[in-house]
Design a protein around this motif. Structure first.
Motif, mmCIF file in Angstrom:
data_model
loop_
_atom_site.group_PDB
_atom_site.id
_atom_site.type_symbol
_atom_site.label_atom_id
_atom_site.label_comp_id
_atom_site.label_asym_id
_atom_site.label_seq_id
_atom_site.Cartn_x
_atom_site.Cartn_y
_atom_site.Cartn_z
ATOM 1 N N VAL A 64 0.836 -1.204 0.000
ATOM 2 C CA VAL A 64 0.000 0.000 0.000
ATOM 3 C C VAL A 64 0.869 1.251 0.000
ATOM 4 N N VAL A 65 1.952 1.231 0.790
ATOM 5 C CA VAL A 65 2.850 2.390 0.837
ATOM 6 C C VAL A 65 3.485 2.635 -0.531
ATOM 7 N N ILE A 66 3.904 1.560 -1.201
ATOM 8 C CA ILE A 66 4.497 1.695 -2.539
ATOM 9 C C ILE A 66 3.470 2.252 -3.519
ATOM 10 N N TRP A 67 2.244 1.772 -3.411
ATOM 11 C CA TRP A 67 1.172 2.240 -4.304
ATOM 12 C C TRP A 67 0.878 3.718 -4.085
ATOM 13 N N ILE A 68 0.750 4.124 -2.820
ATOM 14 C CA ILE A 68 0.405 5.519 -2.520
ATOM 15 C C ILE A 68 1.572 6.458 -2.807
ATOM 16 N N SER A 69 2.734 6.158 -2.206
ATOM 17 C CA SER A 69 3.872 7.077 -2.340
ATOM 18 C C SER A 69 4.485 7.048 -3.729
ATOM 19 N N GLY A 70 4.352 5.933 -4.447
ATOM 20 C CA GLY A 70 4.952 5.836 -5.771
ATOM 21 C C GLY A 70 4.058 6.287 -6.906
ATOM 22 N N LYS A 72 0.407 7.681 -6.262
ATOM 23 C CA LYS A 72 -0.714 8.545 -5.927
ATOM 24 C C LYS A 72 -0.305 9.905 -5.364
ATOM 25 N N MET A 73 0.900 9.998 -4.860
ATOM 26 C CA MET A 73 1.341 11.249 -4.248
ATOM 27 C C MET A 73 2.388 11.939 -5.114
ATOM 28 N N LYS A 74 2.432 13.250 -4.990
ATOM 29 C CA LYS A 74 3.442 14.007 -5.710
ATOM 30 C C LYS A 74 4.826 13.634 -5.180
ATOM 31 N N LYS A 75 5.766 13.474 -6.078
ATOM 32 C CA LYS A 75 7.109 13.058 -5.678
ATOM 33 C C LYS A 75 7.814 14.172 -4.927
ATOM 34 N N THR A 76 8.194 13.876 -3.698
ATOM 35 C CA THR A 76 8.914 14.820 -2.852
ATOM 36 C C THR A 76 10.073 14.090 -2.184
ATOM 37 N N VAL A 77 10.817 14.814 -1.372
ATOM 38 C CA VAL A 77 11.910 14.188 -0.639
ATOM 39 C C VAL A 77 11.363 13.135 0.330
ATOM 40 N N ASN A 78 10.288 13.484 1.023
ATOM 41 C CA ASN A 78 9.710 12.553 1.986
ATOM 42 C C ASN A 78 9.187 11.285 1.324
ATOM 43 N N THR A 79 8.475 11.440 0.216
ATOM 44 C CA THR A 79 7.964 10.251 -0.481
ATOM 45 C C THR A 79 9.096 9.406 -1.042
ATOM 46 N N THR A 80 10.226 10.044 -1.359
ATOM 47 C CA THR A 80 11.402 9.293 -1.815
ATOM 48 C C THR A 80 11.912 8.385 -0.707
ATOM 49 N N TRP A 81 11.989 8.921 0.537
ATOM 50 C CA TRP A 81 12.406 8.092 1.670
ATOM 51 C C TRP A 81 11.411 6.959 1.895
ATOM 52 N N TYR A 82 10.117 7.317 1.940
ATOM 53 C CA TYR A 82 9.085 6.333 2.251
ATOM 54 C C TYR A 82 9.034 5.220 1.199
ATOM 55 N N ILE A 87 9.995 -0.334 -0.338
ATOM 56 C CA ILE A 87 10.516 -1.316 -1.294
ATOM 57 C C ILE A 87 11.439 -2.306 -0.596
ATOM 58 N N SER A 88 12.308 -1.787 0.275
ATOM 59 C CA SER A 88 13.216 -2.642 1.028
ATOM 60 C C SER A 88 12.443 -3.650 1.876
ATOM 61 N N LEU A 301 4.688 3.321 11.485
ATOM 62 C CA LEU A 301 5.287 4.417 12.246
ATOM 63 C C LEU A 301 5.739 5.572 11.366
ATOM 64 N N TYR A 302 6.293 5.263 10.204
ATOM 65 C CA TYR A 302 6.913 6.296 9.384
ATOM 66 C C TYR A 302 5.974 6.875 8.325
ATOM 67 N N VAL A 303 4.916 6.159 8.002
ATOM 68 C CA VAL A 303 4.072 6.615 6.900
ATOM 69 C C VAL A 303 2.633 6.839 7.323
ATOM 70 N N PHE A 304 1.997 5.801 7.851
ATOM 71 C CA PHE A 304 0.571 5.895 8.133
ATOM 72 C C PHE A 304 0.248 6.926 9.211
ATOM 73 N N MET A 305 1.234 7.310 10.034
ATOM 74 C CA MET A 305 1.010 8.342 11.036
ATOM 75 C C MET A 305 1.031 9.736 10.426
ATOM 76 N N GLY A 306 1.473 9.839 9.184
ATOM 77 C CA GLY A 306 1.504 11.143 8.528
ATOM 78 C C GLY A 306 0.132 11.538 8.014
ATOM 79 N N ASN A 307 -0.296 12.752 8.310
ATOM 80 C CA ASN A 307 -1.624 13.205 7.905
ATOM 81 C C ASN A 307 -1.789 13.255 6.395
ATOM 82 N N ASP A 308 -0.747 13.696 5.679
ATOM 83 C CA ASP A 308 -0.826 13.789 4.225
ATOM 84 C C ASP A 308 -1.045 12.418 3.607
ATOM 85 N N PHE A 309 -0.331 11.424 4.134
ATOM 86 C CA PHE A 309 -0.462 10.077 3.595
ATOM 87 C C PHE A 309 -1.855 9.517 3.887
#
Length: 350
Positions: A64-70, A72-82, A87-88, A301-309
């Protein structure tokens, strides 16, 4: 006790990290017929259930994180980390079925290549995940301490370069898994284990280097970064919510709890003759399971807690529902559209 284990190269199927000796384990066809009794042991069944749950949650959560951050969301520094972190963890979870099968059968049936490959992938995940957590911590610290500088120099291109470097270093540190991993037939079963006979000091060198590079140094960096962030936020009168402090405390505690038992028992196993064999075996199995749990806790912890995500996730799900129900008529479609808009506005206040 029935022997069962994982494809991590810290120990073999019976929990030990023995080295190959020709007189003890001759390379010839076994005359024994091996059968697994995992389902007859409570400890094995418990670890099996835990690993299946970790696989399902980690595979779906990181997917789900790969689907959303890769996508559905605009590419930013944060989405690059997430995205890189997801993926890892996703690759790691994709290899868990091999470990689960090995645990059930107490026999490695996938051959030498997969013995080396799965171990390599799992340690690649360990290092890349930890290094990316360090990168995220440093990035957050810099953004809080030097917001103007970060705004001018914090670019997607530089973030991508950092991610690539983290993966390159992780690959280099994971190569010993390919070099020393081996398979052998013994007492009617095939064992995927570490063959350290070529260098008697290699076992200790690898274990200590992984402990320092894969836990101590990253943990110190992470705790320093978040300590600085917490102190800065406490001094900022505009910060009224206690949520940032709770989240950061959860991040540090999760990292520590997930990885400490794993490394402790790896180091104890170096002098396994000084400790109870069953204790080391169970400790390695439990420590490995706790470490693998980090792969599904990361997206929480790193993604789903973010309001934007969360907002993007809700709006995307509602959008999919709207498209699926389009044939029900315009009225239903408009209603779902209004619901999606209202939920999007409401989520900004979470």
């Amino acid at each position: 006790m029935e022997d069962y284990g994982y494809v991590f190269d810290i120990y073999t199927s019976d929990g030990s990290n023995y080295t190959y000796q020709e007189d003890l384990f001759p390379r010839e066809e076994a005359v024994f017929k091996h059968s697994s009794t995992c389902f007859k042991e409570a400890s094995c069944v418990t670890l099996l259930v835990v690993n299946v749950v970790i696989f399902l949650l980690g595979f779906c959560g990181n997917g789900v994180v790969i689907w959303i951050s890769g996508f559905k969301m605009k590419k930013t520094v944060n989405t690059t980390w997430y995205l890189s972190l997801a993926i890892s963890d996703f690759i790691f979870c994709a290899c868990l079925p091999f470990s689960i099968t090995h645990m059930v059968m107490a026999d490695w049936i996938f051959g030498l290549f997969m013995c080396k490959f799965t171990s390599f992938v799992m340690f690649l995940n360990m290092f890349s995940s930890i290094f990316l957590l360090v990168v995220i911590s440093v990035d957050r610290c810099v953004s809080v301490m030097c917001p103007v500088w970060a705004q001018n120099h914090r670019t997607i291109r530089k973030a991508s370069v950092v991610v690539v470097l983290a993966w390159v270093v992780s690959i280099a540190l994971s190569i010993p898994s390919i070099i020393f991993r081996d398979v052998i037939s013994h007492l009617g079963k095939t064992i995927c284990f570490n063959n350290y006979t070529s260098d008697q000091h290699s076992h200790k060198t690898i274990a200590v280097s992984r402990f320092l590079g894969g836990f101590i140094v990253p943990f110190l960096i992470i705790i320093i970064c978040y300590s600085v962030i917490i102190l800065r936020l406490r001094n900022n009168r505009m910060t009224k919510s206690s949520k940032p402090f709770k989240v950061m405390t959860a991040l540090i505690a999760t990292f520590f709890i997930c990885w400490l038992p794993y490394h402790v028992f790896v180091l104890l196993e170096l002098n396994h003759e000084d400790y109870n064999r069953d204790l080391i075996t169970i400790g390695l199995q439990v420590g490995t399971s706790v470490a693998t749990a980090n792969s599904f806790l990361n997206p929480v912890l790193y993604v789903f807690m973010g309001n934007d995500f969360k907002q993007k996730f809700k709006s995307s799900v509602l959008s999919k529902m709207e498209n699926a129900m389009a044939d029900e008529g315009r009225t239903m479609s408009r209603y779902l559209s209004r619901s999606s808009s209202m939920d999007g506005r409401a989520s900004t206040h979470i």
